[in-house]
Design an enzyme around this catalytic site. Structure first.
Site, mmCIF file in Angstrom:
data_model
loop_
_atom_site.group_PDB
_atom_site.id
_atom_site.type_symbol
_atom_site.label_atom_id
_atom_site.label_comp_id
_atom_site.label_asym_id
_atom_site.label_seq_id
_atom_site.Cartn_x
_atom_site.Cartn_y
_atom_site.Cartn_z
ATOM 1 N N TYR A 17 0.766 -16.892 -15.331
ATOM 2 C CA TYR A 17 -0.368 -16.876 -15.504
ATOM 3 C C TYR A 17 -0.758 -18.131 -15.245
ATOM 4 C CZ TYR A 17 -0.357 -12.514 -16.724
ATOM 5 O OH TYR A 17 -0.212 -10.842 -17.193
ATOM 6 N N PHE A 68 -3.735 -13.336 -25.515
ATOM 7 C CA PHE A 68 -4.585 -13.106 -23.832
ATOM 8 C C PHE A 68 -6.149 -12.805 -23.433
ATOM 9 C CE2 PHE A 68 -0.421 -12.166 -23.947
ATOM 10 C CZ PHE A 68 -0.073 -12.104 -22.381
ATOM 11 N N ASP A 95 -13.808 -18.802 -16.238
ATOM 12 C CA ASP A 95 -13.745 -18.375 -14.421
ATOM 13 C C ASP A 95 -15.084 -17.522 -15.181
ATOM 14 O OD1 ASP A 95 -12.406 -16.255 -16.592
ATOM 15 O OD2 ASP A 95 -12.407 -15.671 -14.888
ATOM 16 N N ASN A 116 -13.924 -10.003 -20.494
ATOM 17 C CA ASN A 116 -13.712 -9.337 -21.133
ATOM 18 C C ASN A 116 -13.387 -10.989 -22.232
ATOM 19 O OD1 ASN A 116 -13.237 -6.579 -20.256
ATOM 20 N ND2 ASN A 116 -11.472 -6.596 -19.197
#
Length: 192
Positions: A17, A68, A95, A116
């Site tokens: 990632y 996460f 982001d 999220n």
């Protein structure tokens, strides 16, 4: 204006990632830690990597949750509670789909906008009144493509713009740390 005591960069842990759009928050705090010569260390009780020390003459904690993205609040909440840091003393770098690459914006509070990581932080802190540094990544144009888009790698031209926005937002950090948010926003938001 409360001084910022905690800067959180949002992203997903793991090498696969590292270079994705969703990890621009990690990129940002990594650059800050490097400039301030601070080293991240794993802290299980905070579910993340943290670094503490002086940044521009101010005592700061930097945090990269390792939960996460959708569970970022677990990490932020645990650290904020431990050090008794109020939401208004937290800056979350993340982001932002609603801004184009190359654009960075600073704001206090507001909704999670479908992000999220922010959604979980709001839930864990019990409120929205924390600062956000929104780093534009653009939007794929179709909601069904958002997940693949944020977990995808930006094209080289996009990446250059994202790094430029990161650099520009670093320039207003002294004002942010001094609690001069209006001045920081004016300077950052007057750029293209």
């Amino acid at each position: 204006m409360d001084p910022i005591r905690l800067i959180v960069g949002l992203g997903n842990p793991g090498r696969e990632y590292e270079a994705t759009r969703h990890n621009v928050g990690f990129w940002w705090v990594d650059e800050l830690a490097e400039e301030a010569e601070l080293n991240f260390k794993s802290e299980a009780k905070f579910h993340g990597l943290s670094a503490r020390g002086l940044v521009l003459g101010r005592e700061l904690i930097l945090l990269k949750p390792q939960t996460f993205m959708n569970l970022s609040g677990r990490s932020v909440g645990a650290l904020a509670q431990f050090y008794k840091i109020a939401p208004a003393q937290i800056l979350v770098v993340h982001d932002e789909l609603d801004l184009q690459p190359g654009i960075a914006r600073l704001k206090l509070g507001g909704s999670h906008g479908g992000h999220n990581g922010l959604k979980d932080i709001i839930a864990q802190l019990g409120g929205r009144e924390f600062w956000r540094l929104r780093l534009g990544i653009g939007h794929p144009g179709d909601r069904a493509q958002v997940s693949d888009f944020v977990l995808g790698h930006p094209r080289e031209a996009e990446r250059e713009l994202m790094l430029e926005a990161q650099h520009q937002s670093m320039q207003v950090l002294p004002s942010v740390l001094d609690g001069k948010m209006e001045a920081a926003m004016l300077k950052l938001h007057s750029r293209k």
